[in-house]
Motif scaffolding. Sequence first.
Motif, PDB file in Angstrom:
ATOM      1  N   ARG A   1      31.487  46.310  43.803  1.00  0.00           N
ATOM      2  CA  ARG A   1      32.003  45.949  42.564  1.00  0.00           C
ATOM      3  C   ARG A   1      33.434  46.096  42.421  1.00  0.00           C
ATOM      4  N   LEU A   2      34.013  45.301  41.623  1.00  0.00           N
ATOM      5  CA  LEU A   2      35.800  45.369  41.513  1.00  0.00           C
ATOM      6  C   LEU A   2      35.893  46.294  40.433  1.00  0.00           C
ATOM      7  N   VAL A   3      37.064  47.033  40.637  1.00  0.00           N
ATOM      8  CA  VAL A   3      37.605  47.790  39.777  1.00  0.00           C
ATOM      9  C   VAL A   3      38.826  47.302  39.221  1.00  0.00           C
ATOM     10  N   SER A   4      39.612  46.426  40.124  1.00  0.00           N
ATOM     11  CA  SER A   4      40.793  45.727  39.434  1.00  0.00           C
ATOM     12  C   SER A   4      40.743  44.330  40.176  1.00  0.00           C
ATOM     13  N   PRO A   5      41.234  43.320  39.551  1.00  0.00           N
ATOM     14  CA  PRO A   5      41.820  43.055  38.465  1.00  0.00           C
ATOM     15  C   PRO A   5      40.830  43.460  37.378  1.00  0.00           C
ATOM     16  N   PRO A   6      41.370  44.039  36.178  1.00  0.00           N
ATOM     17  CA  PRO A   6      40.617  44.421  35.214  1.00  0.00           C
ATOM     18  C   PRO A   6      39.733  42.985  34.405  1.00  0.00           C
ATOM     19  N   ALA A   7      38.685  43.418  34.020  1.00  0.00           N
ATOM     20  CA  ALA A   7      37.693  42.390  33.263  1.00  0.00           C
ATOM     21  C   ALA A   7      37.072  41.577  34.318  1.00  0.00           C
ATOM     22  N   LEU A   8      37.492  41.394  35.436  1.00  0.00           N
ATOM     23  CA  LEU A   8      37.120  40.064  36.524  1.00  0.00           C
ATOM     24  C   LEU A   8      35.420  40.413  36.675  1.00  0.00           C
ATOM     25  N   GLN A   9      34.921  41.722  36.933  1.00  0.00           N
ATOM     26  CA  GLN A   9      33.720  42.196  37.360  1.00  0.00           C
ATOM     27  C   GLN A   9      32.795  41.726  36.088  1.00  0.00           C
ATOM     28  N   ALA A  10      33.020  42.067  34.807  1.00  0.00           N
ATOM     29  CA  ALA A  10      32.336  41.663  33.798  1.00  0.00           C
ATOM     30  C   ALA A  10      31.809  40.128  33.633  1.00  0.00           C
ATOM     31  N   LYS A  11      33.092  39.260  34.273  1.00  0.00           N
ATOM     32  CA  LYS A  11      32.982  38.036  34.033  1.00  0.00           C
ATOM     33  C   LYS A  11      32.005  37.447  35.392  1.00  0.00           C
ATOM     34  N   ILE A  12      32.268  38.165  36.509  1.00  0.00           N
ATOM     35  CA  ILE A  12      31.174  37.832  37.707  1.00  0.00           C
ATOM     36  C   ILE A  12      29.710  38.283  37.300  1.00  0.00           C
ATOM     37  N   ASP A  13      29.675  39.345  36.595  1.00  0.00           N
ATOM     38  CA  ASP A  13      28.207  39.955  36.186  1.00  0.00           C
ATOM     39  C   ASP A  13      27.593  38.844  35.200  1.00  0.00           C
ATOM     40  N   GLU A  14      28.188  38.240  34.413  1.00  0.00           N
ATOM     41  CA  GLU A  14      27.807  37.414  33.334  1.00  0.00           C
ATOM     42  C   GLU A  14      27.389  35.789  34.357  1.00  0.00           C
ATOM     43  N   LEU A  15      28.025  35.591  35.283  1.00  0.00           N
ATOM     44  CA  LEU A  15      27.889  34.435  36.096  1.00  0.00           C
ATOM     45  C   LEU A  15      26.347  34.639  36.932  1.00  0.00           C
ATOM     46  N   VAL A  16      26.376  36.066  37.596  1.00  0.00           N
ATOM     47  CA  VAL A  16      25.330  36.303  38.346  1.00  0.00           C
ATOM     48  C   VAL A  16      23.989  36.098  37.637  1.00  0.00           C
ATOM     49  N   ARG A  17      23.926  36.722  36.006  1.00  0.00           N
ATOM     50  CA  ARG A  17      22.852  36.813  35.368  1.00  0.00           C
ATOM     51  C   ARG A  17      22.162  35.184  35.121  1.00  0.00           C
ATOM     52  N   ARG A  18      22.900  34.203  35.576  1.00  0.00           N
ATOM     53  CA  ARG A  18      22.198  32.887  35.313  1.00  0.00           C
ATOM     54  C   ARG A  18      21.549  32.502  36.306  1.00  0.00           C
ATOM     55  N   TYR A  19      21.504  33.141  37.562  1.00  0.00           N
ATOM     56  CA  TYR A  19      20.757  32.510  38.823  1.00  0.00           C
ATOM     57  C   TYR A  19      19.536  33.267  39.056  1.00  0.00           C
ATOM     58  N   ASP A  20      18.786  32.610  39.397  1.00  0.00           N
ATOM     59  CA  ASP A  20      17.317  33.519  39.901  1.00  0.00           C
ATOM     60  C   ASP A  20      17.821  34.116  41.217  1.00  0.00           C
ATOM     61  N   GLY A  21      17.463  35.559  41.258  1.00  0.00           N
ATOM     62  CA  GLY A  21      18.016  36.199  42.648  1.00  0.00           C
ATOM     63  C   GLY A  21      19.340  36.442  42.871  1.00  0.00           C
ATOM     64  N   GLY A  22      20.197  35.958  41.938  1.00  0.00           N
ATOM     65  CA  GLY A  22      21.427  36.169  42.048  1.00  0.00           C
ATOM     66  C   GLY A  22      22.184  37.439  42.366  1.00  0.00           C
ATOM     67  N   ARG A  23      23.107  37.201  43.155  1.00  0.00           N
ATOM     68  CA  ARG A  23      24.001  38.341  43.596  1.00  0.00           C
ATOM     69  C   ARG A  23      25.160  38.063  44.357  1.00  0.00           C
ATOM     70  N   SER A  24      26.122  38.643  43.873  1.00  0.00           N
ATOM     71  CA  SER A  24      27.761  38.384  44.253  1.00  0.00           C
ATOM     72  C   SER A  24      28.591  39.321  44.235  1.00  0.00           C
ATOM     73  N   PHE A  25      29.494  39.489  45.259  1.00  0.00           N
ATOM     74  CA  PHE A  25      30.475  40.476  45.120  1.00  0.00           C
ATOM     75  C   PHE A  25      31.798  39.943  45.690  1.00  0.00           C
ATOM     76  N   VAL A  26      32.851  40.569  45.365  1.00  0.00           N
ATOM     77  CA  VAL A  26      34.241  40.095  45.786  1.00  0.00           C
ATOM     78  C   VAL A  26      35.033  41.552  46.546  1.00  0.00           C
ATOM     79  N   ARG A  27      35.799  40.969  47.556  1.00  0.00           N
ATOM     80  CA  ARG A  27      36.345  42.172  48.186  1.00  0.00           C
ATOM     81  C   ARG A  27      37.610  41.443  48.864  1.00  0.00           C
ATOM     82  N   PRO A  28      38.614  42.421  49.146  1.00  0.00           N
ATOM     83  CA  PRO A  28      39.786  41.776  49.634  1.00  0.00           C
ATOM     84  C   PRO A  28      39.547  41.883  51.312  1.00  0.00           C
ATOM     85  N   SER A  29      40.145  40.906  51.940  1.00  0.00           N
ATOM     86  CA  SER A  29      40.266  41.086  53.475  1.00  0.00           C
ATOM     87  C   SER A  29      40.897  42.278  54.046  1.00  0.00           C
ATOM     88  N   GLY A  30      40.400  42.780  55.064  1.00  0.00           N
ATOM     89  CA  GLY A  30      41.265  43.886  55.637  1.00  0.00           C
ATOM     90  C   GLY A  30      42.340  43.365  56.637  1.00  0.00           C
TER      91      GLY A  30
END
Length: 550
Positions: free
Chosen positions: A477-506
Motif C-alpha cells: 500500500r502507498l502512504v504517499s503521494p496522498p490520496a493515490l492509494q484510495a484511487k487505486i483501491d477504487e479501480l481494483v474493486r472494478r475487476y474480478d480477482g483484482g489486485r494491484s500495488f505501486v512501489r518505487p524502484s530501488g
Amino acid sequence: MSQLPIESIRSLSDTHPKPPHIRFQYGTAGFRTLGSTLDSVLFRVGVIAGLRSKKFDGQTIGVMVTASHNPEQDNGVKIVDPRGEMLEAAWEAHATTLSNAPTTNDFLEALDALVRTTKIDLSKPARVVYARDTRPSGVALVSALEDGLSAIGAEGRNAGVTTTPVLHYLVKAINTKDTPESYGEDSEDGYFQKLGSAFQSLVSGRQPLEPLLVDCANGVGALAALSLSGCLGGSLPLILENTAIQSPGALNNACGADYVKTMQRLPPSLADRLKPGQRACSLDGDADRLIYYYLDERGIFRLLDGDKIAALVAAFIVDLVKSAGLENEVKVGVVQTAYANGASTKYLSGRLPVKCVATGVKHLHHAAEHFNVGVYFEANGHGTVLFSPATQAKLAAHQPSTPAQSTALNHLMNLTRLINQTVGDALSDMLLVEAVLAHRSYTGVEWDSLYVDLPNRLVKVVVQDRNAFRTENAERRLVSPPALQAKIDELVRRYDGGRSFVRPSGTEDVVRVYAEAVVRSQADELAFRVAGLVYDVAGGDPSKRPKEFL
C-alpha cells in the motif's frame, strides 16, 4: 592508535574525481547506473570495503562489479559481508554518503567521521576479494576499485570474471576455512565440484534426465554453466544457448531471465530451438536469477517463474522432512513479496507458513532465517533455501529408525550442499529444480499444474523522483503521494480477482505497477489504468502520456 593513510587516499582519490551533478545511491542491488559514470564510486567502494574488513577484525569482505540483468552500458557494484550476505543496512547509508562527497577533502572528512562513529580499529588488517561480470566497462572499474584498496592498504584477491553467487560463496568459504563451519573449498572450481557431487548423489538411481536448454543471457553464466557441466558427470546434459559474451551489445539483449519474465515469451533466439515439452531455463546477466519455461503441445509458451520454483521446492522439502521423521522438529516456511502471484500464495498457504515482506533480497533472506528451513524466491527468479545452523546440526545428529528415513535424511543433507545458502544462485537453483523434477518424475506440464497463475501485468512508469512514493504493509500500500492509494483501491474493486500495488524502484527513477485479475485482458487494463494514475500524480506531460494508459 593507527590513523587513516591520508596522503595515500588523497593522491589516488584525486585521480578518480566525483562527477558533478550526479547523486549516487546504494540501493537493493548496490550502486547501479551507467558504467561510464562510476569511476569515483568504485574507488571509494574499495576504501569502504577495506574499512568494513577492519571493522570485522580482518575478515574478508567481497566486492562484485555487475549490473545483473541491466543493459550492457550499465554497471554497478555491491559489497558482500563476511558470511556471504548482503551489506548491513546501516552501511548502505554510509556508502551512499561517502560516494556523494563532492571533493577529496569532503571524502576524507566523511571517512574520518565513519571511522569515529563506527569505532573502527585502523590497525586491523583489511582483506577484500572481488570479481566482475563480462561487461566491457568492468575492466576499468575494477582498476578504480584496486586503487581504492591500495589507498586504504587492503590486501586484494582478484577472483576474475565470475558470477555474483560464486563471489558470495567465495567470501563465506574464505572466512570459514579451517573451521568447524567450513563452507567448502575457496575457489570457483571447488564450488562447482561441491554442487556437482551433491546433485549426482540426489539423482542417483533415478531415470536419466532429458537435456536441459539453458539461455545464458550472453553473460558470465555462459562461462559458469560450461564449467559446471564438466562437474556433473553426465547426470544432466546441458544445451547452452546465448553464449556470445564477446559480442558487443548482446548481454541481456532480448534474452535472459528478466526478458522472459517481463515479456512472458521465449527469447527470439530460441524460437527454432525449443521443442514442445522440452524443459528450458534462462539465467540473467550475472547468473543469480533463474526462470523456467516450456512450450505446451500446441506450441504455446508456459512460464515457470520464481513462484512456481518456490512451490515445487517447498513442497518437496516438506515431504522429505516428514519422510525423515522430523516433521515435529523441523518447520519449513516460505517468504514471498507482493509480486508473488496470488494463486501461488493460496497454494502454499494451504501447506505451510507463508510470510510477505518488502521487495529486495535482504528482506527475504532475513525473514527466511527465522524458519528452521526458509524457502524464498522472488517472482523474478531470484531466491534460495536457508537451513538454519541448528537445523543442519539436527540433520547431522539425527538417527533414522528405518531405511526410508535414512534415505530422506541423506537427501536433505545433500540439499544443504547443493543449495547456495549465501544468496540466490541461478545454477545452484537450476540443479535444485532438476533434482526435484527427477524425484517427482515431473515434466514441465506436471510442475505447471500445481496451480494456475492469475494473469498479471507489470508496467514501469518513469518519474522525476521515485522517493516521492512511499509504501507500507510490505510495499502493498502507498502512504504517499496522498490520496493515490484510495484511487487505486477504487479501480481494483472494478475487476474480478483484482489486485494491484505501486512501489518505487530501488535502482532507477521509475515506479513499478503490478496488477492481476482473473482474466488476462482485465489484468492488462488494470495495470495500465493504475499506471495512468501514477503518471498523472507524478506530474507527467499529458502530451507524452503513453497510449496504453488511455
